[in-house]
Enzyme design. Structure first.
Site, PDB file in Angstrom:
ATOM      1  N   ARG A 195       0.890  -1.118  -0.127  1.00  0.00           N
ATOM      2  CA  ARG A 195      -0.120   0.056   0.008  1.00  0.00           C
ATOM      3  C   ARG A 195       0.867   1.241  -0.153  1.00  0.00           C
ATOM      4  O   ARG A 195       0.579   2.351  -0.600  1.00  0.00           O
ATOM      5  CB  ARG A 195      -0.859   0.149   1.278  1.00  0.00           C
ATOM      6  CG  ARG A 195      -1.737   1.329   1.293  1.00  0.00           C
ATOM      7  CD  ARG A 195      -2.900   1.382   2.256  1.00  0.00           C
ATOM      8  NE  ARG A 195      -2.743   0.443   3.459  1.00  0.00           N
ATOM      9  CZ  ARG A 195      -2.061   0.548   4.525  1.00  0.00           C
ATOM     10  NH1 ARG A 195      -1.255   1.449   4.687  1.00  0.00           N
ATOM     11  NH2 ARG A 195      -1.836  -0.290   5.416  1.00  0.00           N
ATOM     12  N   TYR A 203     -16.622  16.859 -15.626  1.00  0.00           N
ATOM     13  CA  TYR A 203     -17.286  15.348 -15.430  1.00  0.00           C
ATOM     14  C   TYR A 203     -18.129  15.035 -14.408  1.00  0.00           C
ATOM     15  O   TYR A 203     -17.885  15.469 -13.418  1.00  0.00           O
ATOM     16  CB  TYR A 203     -15.801  14.169 -15.462  1.00  0.00           C
ATOM     17  CG  TYR A 203     -16.243  12.875 -14.896  1.00  0.00           C
ATOM     18  CD1 TYR A 203     -16.972  12.330 -15.825  1.00  0.00           C
ATOM     19  CD2 TYR A 203     -15.989  12.523 -13.776  1.00  0.00           C
ATOM     20  CE1 TYR A 203     -17.341  10.953 -15.576  1.00  0.00           C
ATOM     21  CE2 TYR A 203     -16.205  11.163 -13.400  1.00  0.00           C
ATOM     22  CZ  TYR A 203     -17.150  10.237 -14.246  1.00  0.00           C
ATOM     23  OH  TYR A 203     -17.412   9.329 -14.117  1.00  0.00           O
ATOM     24  N   ASP A 219      -7.550  19.047 -15.037  1.00  0.00           N
ATOM     25  CA  ASP A 219      -7.823  17.565 -15.299  1.00  0.00           C
ATOM     26  C   ASP A 219      -7.536  17.633 -16.808  1.00  0.00           C
ATOM     27  O   ASP A 219      -8.103  18.236 -17.680  1.00  0.00           O
ATOM     28  CB  ASP A 219      -9.444  17.409 -15.270  1.00  0.00           C
ATOM     29  CG  ASP A 219      -9.777  16.001 -15.332  1.00  0.00           C
ATOM     30  OD1 ASP A 219      -9.193  15.181 -16.308  1.00  0.00           O
ATOM     31  OD2 ASP A 219     -10.681  15.296 -14.771  1.00  0.00           O
ATOM     32  N   LYS A 243      -8.282   6.128 -19.244  1.00  0.00           N
ATOM     33  CA  LYS A 243      -8.495   6.642 -20.615  1.00  0.00           C
ATOM     34  C   LYS A 243      -7.457   6.547 -21.576  1.00  0.00           C
ATOM     35  O   LYS A 243      -6.970   5.472 -21.840  1.00  0.00           O
ATOM     36  CB  LYS A 243      -9.334   8.227 -20.397  1.00  0.00           C
ATOM     37  CG  LYS A 243     -10.346   8.247 -19.360  1.00  0.00           C
ATOM     38  CD  LYS A 243     -11.731   7.295 -19.612  1.00  0.00           C
ATOM     39  CE  LYS A 243     -12.681   7.225 -18.541  1.00  0.00           C
ATOM     40  NZ  LYS A 243     -12.514   7.811 -17.245  1.00  0.00           N
TER      41      LYS A 243
END
Ligand code: PLP
Length: 375
Positions: A46, A98, A170, A195
């Site tokens: 982690r 978004y 973004d 994406k």
């Protein structure tokens, strides 16, 4: 080195013990330590994993950032950015971000005392007027999802900095191949690596690219909150990034052909593509981007029913959410990706369709769209 070379080599030296040319998938949750309190760079997955480190190094290099910090999704990356704020802090956000970004700030972070104002960031005067003494972030997305509006990143950086705030950009739609917001004055770049960076619709991920100090705070959250990408996810994203440049060139070329053809079609209303000379952001896009991207949105002249018919009758353009993969996708933002902003100031027109133009043959893609429009 140029970006295309860095995409393949930065953070990706051949393995020193085996010579493996490709960074391995370090599928381990923990790392043996030679002595109590000493380790070889990794303790627990982690906190850190070598496959994730390679991904972070290449992403930082592509965006021209000091560091990158990767997360389990784009929204997990955004969550970490908002967690740097305290109750009473304020965010000025683009009014066509978004839908999931808007849902997160308005339904999750607002409950913990973060305030948000949605503004048309293409209007720099309105943006400056919305800034308050407690504004910490100016949050931009350009090109925006799904209306493909272009925002002036240098102008927004100036407004943010005049108000002691940070510009968060973004850069999911453009990718660092087409646009590098940090060079234009942004303080943080956020990505849904799901994406174009991943590029093959086979992995979900996110990243923040920024300065060392902010990255350290984000890395603390990465470990303390735990929304990290697994090693295989990091590896898939790394593999996708190697071909970013060639894929983006083809996405841009195909999208231009399709956008131009759609403008001529009698059953199509507005076509939103920054590569069209009459797009309101065309000149700005030509200046701050090196290509216009692979996303095209358009309105069906026949209204919502006509839009649904097109979306349901294309054969190569799969009806699906997401974007940025090698295959072409079509979707209805109002009912699909942006359903969460219905009834808010971010609502999108109900006759709007969004295309993620893939890298298939442009002729085949066009033929597919034309047969669906003819139904
Ligand atoms: N930012 C943009 C522009 C997006 O399109 C998306 C997802 O569609 C996100 C952020 C969220 O990323 P993810 O789906 O990886 O959580």
């Amino acid at each position: 080195m140029d970006l295309e070379t860095r995409a393949i080599h930065v953070g990706q030296e051949p393995d020193p013990t085996t010579g493996a040319v490709i960074v391995p998938i370090y599928q381990t949750s923990t790392f043996r330590q030679p002595r109590v309190g000493e380790h070889l760079g990794y303790e627990y997955a982690r906190t850190g994993n070598p496959t994730r480190t390679a991904l972070q190094e290449v992403l930082a290099s592509l965006e021209g950032a000091e560091q990158a910090v990767c997360f389990a999704s784009g929204l997990a990356a955004e969550d970490a950015i908002f967690r740097l704020l305290s109750p009473g802090d304020h965010v000025v956000m683009a009014n066509d971000v978004y839908g999931g970004t808007w849902r997160q700030i308005s339904k999750v972070h607002q409950r913990f005392g973060i305030e948000v104002t949605a503004v048309d960031l293409a209007d720099l005067d309105a943006t400056a007027a919305a800034m308050r003494p407690e504004t910490r972030y100016l949050w931009a997305e350009t090109p925006s999802n799904p209306l493909l509006k272009i925002l002036d990143l240098a102008g927004l950086a100036q407004i943010a900095h005049d108000n002691d705030a940070k510009l968060v950009a973004d850069n999911t739609f453009a990718t660092p191949y087409l646009q590098r917001p940090l060079e234009l004055g942004a303080d943080m770049v956020v990505h849904s690596t799901t994406k174009y960076l991943g590029g093959h619709s086979d992995v979900v991920g996110g990243a923040v690219c920024t300065d060392e100090g902010t990255a350290e705070e984000l890395a603390f959250l990465q470990n303390a909150v735990g929304a990290v990408p697994g090693p295989f996810d990091a590896w898939l994203t790394l593999r996708g990034i190697k071909t970013l440049g060639v894929r983006m060139d083809r996405h841009c070329a195909n999208a231009q052909v399709i956008a131009e053809a759609l403008t001529e079609h009698p059953k199509v209303g507005l076509v939103a593509y920054p590569g069209l000379p009459d797009h309101p952001g065309h000149a700005l896009a030509a200046q701050q981007m090196s290509g216009f991207g692979g996303m095209v949105s358009f309105r069906a002249a026949g209204g919502i029913d006509a839009a649904k018919t097109v979306a349901e009758t294309t054969r190569l353009f799969f009806l699906a959410e997401s974007l940025g993969g090698v295959e072409s996708l079509i979707e209805h933002p109002g009912i699909m990706t942006h359903a969460s902003v219905a009834g808010t100031e971010l609502e999108v027109p109900d006759d709007l369709l969004r295309l993620s133009v893939g890298i298939e043959s442009a002729d085949d893609l066009l033929e597919d769209l034309l047969q669906a429009l003819d139904r």
